[in-house]
Design a protein around this motif. Sequence first.
Motif, short mmCIF file in Angstrom:
data_model
loop_
_atom_site.label_atom_id
_atom_site.label_comp_id
_atom_site.label_asym_id
_atom_site.label_seq_id
_atom_site.Cartn_x
_atom_site.Cartn_y
_atom_site.Cartn_z
N LYS A 68 0.83 -1.21 0.00
CA LYS A 68 0.00 0.00 0.00
C LYS A 68 0.86 1.25 0.00
N LEU A 69 1.90 1.25 0.83
CA LEU A 69 2.78 2.42 0.89
C LEU A 69 3.51 2.61 -0.44
N VAL B 43 2.02 6.98 -6.81
CA VAL B 43 1.01 7.96 -7.23
C VAL B 43 1.44 9.37 -6.90
N ALA B 44 2.08 9.57 -5.76
CA ALA B 44 2.44 10.90 -5.32
C ALA B 44 3.69 11.45 -6.01
N TRP C 239 8.33 7.63 -15.49
CA TRP C 239 9.33 6.85 -14.76
C TRP C 239 9.20 5.37 -15.12
N ASN C 240 10.35 4.70 -15.18
CA ASN C 240 10.39 3.24 -15.19
C ASN C 240 10.41 2.78 -13.74
N ILE C 241 9.40 2.04 -13.34
CA ILE C 241 9.22 1.68 -11.93
C ILE C 241 9.49 0.19 -11.75
N TYR C 242 10.33 -0.12 -10.76
CA TYR C 242 10.70 -1.50 -10.44
C TYR C 242 10.52 -1.74 -8.95
N GLY C 243 10.27 -2.97 -8.61
CA GLY C 243 10.10 -3.33 -7.20
C GLY C 243 10.75 -4.66 -6.89
#
Length: 423
Positions: A322-323, A329-330, A337-341
């Motif tokens: 959730k965080l 989003v913020a 952006w290229n977003i990775y997790g």
Amino acid sequence: MTVRIVDRRFDSKHKSSVNRSRFIQRFKGQIRKAVSDAVNKRGLKDLDNGEKIGISGRDIGEPQFEHGKGGVWETVRPGNDRFLRGDQVERPPNGGGKGSGKGQASQDGEGLDEFVFTLTRDEFLDIFFDELALPNLVKLQLARIEQYRRIRAGFVQTGVPTNINLSRTMRGAALRRIAIGGPYAAQIRALEAELMELLTTRAEDDPEVEQARRDIAKLRAKIEAVPFVDTYDLRYNNRVRVPQPTTQAVMFCLLDVSGSMDEGRKNVAKRFFMLLYLFLTRNYERIEVVFIRHHTVATEVDEDDFFTSRESGGTVVSSALKLMHEIIVARYPSNAWNIYGAQASDGDNWHDDSPRCKALLEESILPLTQFFAYIEITDGPPQNLWEEYERLANSKQGTFAMQRIATVADIYPVFRELFKRRA
């Protein structure tokens, strides 16, 4: 005419760098295995240092052709003055033929010493991260452009000597000499034709013949007076700065610090994230890393707290997801952006929270990310979180991957499997 240029400059102090790079390229397989073995023995702080690598002498040996002795030949071998046929030989001292030295002999009784050389930090990291890349990295609309590159933009008549373009300068000089000397050359050809006609009917000392020769000499002197290279001919390479879009990416590191994650498992997770962080900062200039620790509550922390804080508690994995979604989003819109997790946990979670984690990943996070990796740190059977995520792995291939790490030795192979370069 053939021009030979002999370079008599002394070699630089790095004259063996080319041979060194060829050696590393040739024995890359053996070096990569030695690097992989070295990583498993390192701590976090010395992960990016150089390394002494040993390669077996048999691996670097090269076959050679030799002339045989040929013909018929005889040899005489010396005997000994101690033993006769049937004598018993005493057992060697210090046991069983191992010798009294401190070295290690091969099992076959013969061998070659290892060839040992030192890899620099850059060479070590190049081999360490060879063929690795962030999956699905694309250039998206950028929030800001900070990098520039210089490109060729024609030629100019002013500049510094290092930027002079010799070919363009000499071409211009040749064209200028042809243009200026062209009329004189035409007059010389006409006078030479006239002189040949005069010589058929006049003597060598005839005034008209001598005048024609003087006129030809004057014109040739004018041609020779034309400078070989004039300042007007000089041309310099022109380079201008243009904005260069840079690929920017953000990596979210999610670490489970609940009570079930003992120090051994936390240490394995820290090693994996340290490896990932070093890989990102080395290969990508525009990369941001967001660190999230979670137990029952998720918190965004800095690098020091992420790796050193001793806070612990229960387990609610969905709080970290959730965080992560709120931060995306913020601060990190997916169109820029290229977003990775990457998430590390022992998989022990509340049973009613694991389906919630799967839903958050499938509906909220994976549509915004390029790639998400889940690492379960356990040497036992799969936990409930693994079972929920396993349902996603089949339907989200290419954007979601999951691996298990049981021991420290599994970190590097798992890391390479997750982030290997894909076609």
